[in-house]
Design a protein around this motif. Structure first.
Motif, PDB file in Angstrom:
ATOM      1  N   THR A  16       0.813  -1.217   0.000  1.00  0.00           N
ATOM      2  CA  THR A  16       0.000   0.000   0.000  1.00  0.00           C
ATOM      3  C   THR A  16       0.844   1.264   0.000  1.00  0.00           C
ATOM      4  O   THR A  16       0.366   2.316  -0.427  1.00  0.00           O
ATOM      5  N   PHE A  57      -3.912   4.594  -3.323  1.00  0.00           N
ATOM      6  CA  PHE A  57      -5.203   3.961  -3.064  1.00  0.00           C
ATOM      7  C   PHE A  57      -6.110   4.010  -4.284  1.00  0.00           C
ATOM      8  O   PHE A  57      -6.864   3.068  -4.543  1.00  0.00           O
ATOM      9  N   ILE A  66      -5.235   1.184  -6.443  1.00  0.00           N
ATOM     10  CA  ILE A  66      -5.737  -0.070  -5.884  1.00  0.00           C
ATOM     11  C   ILE A  66      -7.201  -0.261  -6.266  1.00  0.00           C
ATOM     12  O   ILE A  66      -7.630  -1.368  -6.632  1.00  0.00           O
TER      13      ILE A  66
END
Length: 255
Positions: A133, A138, A141
């Motif tokens: 991460t 994000f 992702i």
């Protein structure tokens, strides 16, 4: 006044320094799938096999060194969850007291070994997730999750959560500041005073969420923040996933 709607330009790459890519893991989609395979392989290790758990610990170390991750931040977050991990592992000491080893007159019970394995598994798995991460933003992702055919509703909720978590933090800080101004010493900071404040934060959050949704609906929101087709998993991604899967399988067979 209605809350400001995040545009497509505000969602992407633009916050902070660009993260370093993860080498040898391919694209974001293959990196997520390799991480999932690693977690399943790690969690499937028997509870008394400490050697194999330590062997799988090379994976997060490889990620941290290859991507030059912030080791201090990872260690700090591991320390934050350490009390919960130790609490879960401590239960094994009471449930399994049968002696397994005898080292210099010291009896090692099965609960001590299994508890240590639980702690090691948690540290290694969380370190791997934090390393991934840190290297993949994000929003990327979420795009990878779209490519893996996760429901659009779930991906949109994750994007909104990432976008508006600062708003919730500001609301909580304003409530805390108001409480500190009206408190004297420790008066007004007890549990029975804090519980109504949490309820007030929940009500303010619901009100803000309704205003945000009305604002987004007025601007044509139809369930997706980014209306573009999700990228498909390429053949090179499948090759990368297959190679890592063979490596994890080899570790399981060797140990």
């Amino acid at each position: 006044m209605y809350a400001r709607l995040p545009s497509a330009a505000s969602l992407p790459e633009g916050r902070g320094a660009p993260p370093r890519p993860l080498p040898f893991l391919g694209s974001d989609r293959s990196a997520l799938l390799v991480t999932v395979l690693f977690l399943f392989s790690l969690l499937s290790i028997p509870k008394f096999n400490m050697a194999e758990v330590l062997a799988f610990g090379a994976f997060p170390l490889f990620l941290m060194s290859a991507a030059q991750a912030d080791v201090k931040l990872i260690v700090k977050r591991l320390l934050l969850i350490s009390p919960f991990v130790l609490f879960m592992a401590a239960g094994n000491l009471l449930l399994d007291r049968n002696p397994v080893l005898l080292i210099s007159g010291l009896r090692i019970s099965g609960g001590m070994i299994s508890g240590t394995v639980i702690v090691a598994k948690t540290i290694i798995s969380v370190a791997a997730l934090l390393s991934v991460t840190q290297s993949i933003p994000f929003y990327r992702i979420c795009r990878a999750l779209e490519a893996l055919h996760l429901p659009d509703v779930l991906v949109t909720q994750l994007l909104l959560l990432d976008r508006y978590r600062s708003v919730l933090q500001e609301e909580a800080q304003s409530i805390q500041k108001a409480r500190d101004i009206r408190s004297f010493g420790r008066k007004g900071k007890g549990l029975f005073r804090t519980a109504p404040l949490i309820g007030s934060l929940l009500l303010r959050t619901i009100t803000r969420a309704e205003r945000i949704y009305r604002s987004m609906s007025a601007r044509g929101f139809q369930g997706r923040l980014v209306n573009r087709p999700a990228e498909k998993i390429s053949r090179s991604d499948w090759r990368t996933i297959g190679l890592w899967a063979l490596l994890f399988l080899a570790l399981r067979l060797i140990f």
